[in-house]
Design a protein around this motif. Structure first.
Motif, PDB file in Angstrom:
ATOM      1  N   TRP A 252       0.946  -1.361   0.023  1.00 42.38           N
ATOM      2  CA  TRP A 252      -0.051  -0.117  -0.073  1.00 42.38           C
ATOM      3  C   TRP A 252       0.801   1.191  -0.100  1.00 42.38           C
ATOM      4  CZ3 TRP A 252      -5.045   0.262   3.144  1.00 42.38           C
ATOM      5  CH2 TRP A 252      -6.013  -0.798   2.623  1.00 42.38           C
TER       6      TRP A 252
ATOM      7  N   ARG B 164       0.262   0.678  -4.272  1.00 48.02           N
ATOM      8  CA  ARG B 164      -0.980  -0.065  -4.707  1.00 48.02           C
ATOM      9  C   ARG B 164      -2.121  -0.271  -3.717  1.00 48.02           C
ATOM     10  NH1 ARG B 164       3.515  -2.826  -7.842  1.00 48.02           N
ATOM     11  NH2 ARG B 164       3.508  -4.436  -6.140  1.00 48.02           N
TER      12      ARG B 164
ATOM     13  N   GLY C  19      -7.804   1.676  -4.761  1.00 49.74           N
ATOM     14  CA  GLY C  19      -8.326   3.130  -5.334  1.00 49.74           C
ATOM     15  C   GLY C  19      -7.189   3.740  -5.913  1.00 49.74           C
ATOM     16  N   HIS C  20      -5.849   3.292  -6.126  1.00 48.10           N
ATOM     17  CA  HIS C  20      -4.664   3.898  -6.285  1.00 48.10           C
ATOM     18  C   HIS C  20      -4.905   4.473  -7.807  1.00 48.10           C
ATOM     19  CE1 HIS C  20      -3.556   0.002  -7.603  1.00 48.10           C
ATOM     20  NE2 HIS C  20      -2.948   0.564  -8.543  1.00 48.10           N
ATOM     21  N   GLU C  21      -5.660   3.905  -8.550  1.00 53.03           N
ATOM     22  CA  GLU C  21      -5.785   3.736  -9.910  1.00 53.03           C
ATOM     23  C   GLU C  21      -6.368   5.256 -10.161  1.00 53.03           C
ATOM     24  OE1 GLU C  21      -6.313  -0.492  -9.249  1.00 53.03           O
ATOM     25  OE2 GLU C  21      -7.260   1.277  -8.516  1.00 53.03           O
ATOM     26  N   GLN C  22      -7.190   5.857  -9.112  1.00 58.27           N
ATOM     27  CA  GLN C  22      -8.105   6.993  -9.523  1.00 58.27           C
ATOM     28  C   GLN C  22      -7.227   8.281  -8.431  1.00 58.27           C
ATOM     29  OE1 GLN C  22      -9.781   4.147  -8.584  1.00 58.27           O
ATOM     30  NE2 GLN C  22     -10.145   4.011 -10.703  1.00 58.27           N
TER      31      GLN C  22
ATOM     32  N   PRO D 261      -4.051  10.450  -8.739  1.00 61.60           N
ATOM     33  CA  PRO D 261      -2.755  11.008  -9.313  1.00 61.60           C
ATOM     34  C   PRO D 261      -1.509  11.411  -8.482  1.00 61.60           C
ATOM     35  CG  PRO D 261      -4.076  12.974  -9.153  1.00 61.60           C
ATOM     36  CD  PRO D 261      -5.072  11.658  -8.664  1.00 61.60           C
TER      37      PRO D 261
ATOM     38  N   PRO E 279       1.276  10.129  -3.778  1.00 64.74           N
ATOM     39  CA  PRO E 279      -0.364  10.467  -3.971  1.00 64.74           C
ATOM     40  C   PRO E 279      -0.707  11.680  -3.583  1.00 64.74           C
ATOM     41  CG  PRO E 279       0.220   8.239  -3.432  1.00 64.74           C
ATOM     42  CD  PRO E 279       1.405   9.165  -3.009  1.00 64.74           C
TER      43      PRO E 279
END
Length: 409
Positions: A187, A192, A195-198, A200, A206
């Protein structure tokens, strides 16, 4: 029931380990396939030595010797009279004495348990003006209780059942702790998180996360020790954590010393609540532990508390992950101390509070299982230690002792 006592060398083969090459730290001796057991490995073993921190090369083996499985290792320097059985063939130095039992005269497990009973006596005769040392001559001057071999085996079977369960639990604890460590790195190091894909990432962090030092986000609280000469300050019901109490697992359950309410009121430590993160700052530097119950703490440690609303288990995992960096910047360059200013140079990234809470919820079941297993091991060890002197002296009939699964929840 009275059983005869015999010196150890009448029950089997006794000899010191070998490490004849000088200098001892010659790198050509190490890094090969042969386990090399040191006094610390014996001390940290529960009953059998199943792990080691060093190995010998072929050159190391030539100047030493390979001892067989079930050899009883007895430390005679550094840690006096710690004992454990080899779980595999291994070498060890002359600071360890090896005992190979004559199978018709002695069960090595029984002999190991007898050494548990007389360890304090062996330590007392080993005290010296400069350095404690247990010679082979002193060791052989102690008689070993020697009932018939069948009785030895029966007693050893009962007691080793407790130790086998403890070892099994220790393996489970290690696996659970490793899962928690890997989840933290997944994490918060590899980023990772759910919701890390959303989200930036800007400058490697992050969005919504804050960069700084550990000092920026953690309250670093000191401890203290009440006067040792004031008897009514001590031996109460309040655990008193010091570096000596640093556990191998996540949680510290018990402490060597305890305080009374009066002792707590007359020292510079507050009572820290359960799941407070402790880090040792002097002596054994950089050991990190969670308080399993409310505890006070001495001045050789710090208690770490979130300055903001983020999860305590996240803080513990983050500090565990950063501990090697702590050691690198410890004052003196040899890890001899951590001071408050040390935390000012430890990089620390604080995620969004909701992410830390999600992490805490994800790992909490793991921590609860670790705590439960540690408590079970505590109970198993207590039950074993109560049985130990009575079985070894013949006060209890071994055939009437229930298996630990039946007597301990």
């Amino acid at each position: 029931m009275s059983w005869p006592k015999l010196p150890l060398d009448q029950l089997g083969y006794v000899s010191r380990g070998r490490s004849r090459h000088r200098p001892r730290n010659d790198p050509t001796l190490y890094g090969g396939p042969y386990p090399f057991i040191q006094t610390g490995d014996v001390k940290h073993a529960n009953f059998r030595i199943t792990e080691h921190t060093a190995t010998y090369s072929d050159a190391g083996l030539v100047q030493s010797r390979l001892w067989p499985k079930d050899t009883l290792c007895i430390t005679i320097a550094a840690n006096i009279a710690d004992t454990a059985l080899l779980a595999y063939e291994a070498c060890f130095p002359d600071s360890v004495i090896g005992f190979i039992a004559d199978k018709e005269k002695a069960d090595p497990r029984f002999v190991k348990y007898y050494f548990d009973i007389i360890q304090r006596e062996l330590q007392m005769v080993s005290q010296g003006a400069t350095q404690d040392n247990l010679s082979q001559e002193k060791l052989l001057s102690f008689g070993i209780v020697c009932p018939p071999i069948e009785v030895q085996r029966q007693v050893a079977e009962v007691l080793s059942t407790y130790d086998d369960l403890i070892t099994t639990n220790q393996r489970r604890i290690a696996l659970l702790e490793e899962v928690a460590r890997r989840l933290y790195r997944e994490w918060f190091v590899h980023l990772r998180f759910p919701g890390h894909e959303q989200v930036p990432v800007r400058d490697g962090v992050p969005e919504g996360w804050t960069q700084g030092s550990a000092h920026d986000f953690i309250s670093i609280l000191s401890g203290g020790t009440p006067k040792t000469s004031t008897e009514h300050y001590w031996d109460g019901g309040i655990p008193f954590f010091t570096p000596k109490d640093s556990p191998d697992a996540f949680y510290v359950l018990d402490t060597e010393k305890t305080l009374t309410e009066s002792g707590l009121a007359n020292c510079n430590s507050r009572l820290f609540k359960k799941n407070t993160t402790f880090i040792t700052a002097r002596g054994t530097v950089g050991k990190v532990a969670l308080a399993q119950k409310p505890m006070a703490m001495n001045q050789s440690c710090y208690a770490l508390v979130p300055k903001q609303e983020y999860d305590n288990l996240f803080l513990f995992a983050a500090i565990k992950d950063a501990v090697e960096h702590f050691k690198q910047v410890a004052v003196g360059g040899v890890f001899d101390a951590i001071v408050v200013d040390t935390f000012k140079v430890i990089p620390f990234v604080l995620p969004d509070a909701a992410i830390t809470q999600a992490f805490g919820s994800a790992v909490q079941p793991l921590f609860r299982q670790v705590e439960t297993l540690l408590l079970q091991n505590h109970d198993l060890a207590q039950a074993r230690d109560l049985l130990l002197p009575k079985l070894m002296s013949g006060q209890l009939d071994v055939s009437n002792i229930p298996q630990p699964e039946e007597s301990i929840a």
